[in-house]
Design an enzyme around this catalytic site. Sequence first.
Site, PDB file in Angstrom:
ATOM      1  N   LYS A 209       0.161   3.922  94.923  1.00 17.36           N
ATOM      2  CA  LYS A 209      -0.912   2.992  95.307  1.00 17.36           C
ATOM      3  C   LYS A 209      -0.543   1.431  95.330  1.00 17.36           C
ATOM      4  O   LYS A 209       0.407   1.258  94.504  1.00 17.36           O
ATOM      5  CB  LYS A 209      -1.978   3.431  94.268  1.00 17.36           C
ATOM      6  N   ARG A 258      -0.933  13.686  90.187  1.00 19.63           N
ATOM      7  CA  ARG A 258      -0.784  13.950  91.828  1.00 19.63           C
ATOM      8  C   ARG A 258       0.139  12.994  92.219  1.00 19.63           C
ATOM      9  O   ARG A 258      -0.164  11.749  92.385  1.00 19.63           O
ATOM     10  CB  ARG A 258      -2.182  13.562  92.126  1.00 19.63           C
TER      11      ARG A 258
END
Length: 288
Positions: A209, A258
């Site tokens: 991210k 995840r």
Amino acid sequence: MSTVIMGIVNVTPDSFSDGGRYLDVDAAIAHGLRLRAEGADLLDVGGESTRPGSERVDPALEQERVLPVVRALAREGAVVSIDTMNASTALAAIGAGARIVNDVSGGLADAGMLAAVASTDADIALGHWRGPSADMYARAEYDDVVRDVVGELTDRVAAAAAAGIPPARVIVDPGIGFGKRGAQNWDVLRGLPRLVALGPRVLVGTSRKRFLEDALGTATPVSTPPTVAAPRSGQERRDLATAVTSVLAAQAGAWAVRVHDVSTTLDALRVAQLWQGDARWTSQTGSR
Ligand code: PMM
């Protein structure tokens, strides 16, 4: 207890993290099977990008992308979650073999989502979300980001229960990067024990991210003479940072992480669990 690893199978042309390489259905299935062979416990199949600024995808197109992949991976025995904000896609994917609905909007994007999942025996992951990705940073205003995230997720767990989904079937996710700017993500991660204390299983997704990229910077870490192996790429550095944040999330009590790069995170989790004296990890050939 060992941490569950959810491997990411994005079936989108514009995924910021895999460059859309897995839009092809066969390639997506092969990718999912490879992640499972590397040690993923769950495979999360998604057909709509939620990258900052992205637009919504029509559910029919989303289903065209994901259903063959869900069906094939479930048939191979994988535990599949469907990453969707659409109730119709969730139901179709459950019909194709998905066992978990991963709704980053926490059931807010589609008013029919919670009732749809309640009518099945699937679990649901409820993400913390304040609005569509197209302008999600406009809503990144918090009094106390940890308290607000925990409070808003508490409301979503209550909404799920009211719709007929008991807490045992619910997973909560703080929605790293969703309506949160750089430092707010670190605040949320630091406050993870407060979310764990809520009760339901906690899923955390930091993989590749932007806040990690911002933290690492884009510069090459050290100057290397031309004869030395090339420095790690930006993606390799983000995967390493993902492995570290995933270990720390596990230590804070997360049930699952995840990730895109399953093997790097699995190695990191193994080392951390050996440090903590988990005997199951002492044999290299032992099962997880
Ligand atoms: N992040 C993305 C997509 N789906 N699902 C959950 N539960 N948690 C997340 O943090 C999450 C998610 C965006 O990342 P990607 O486009 O790299 O998959």
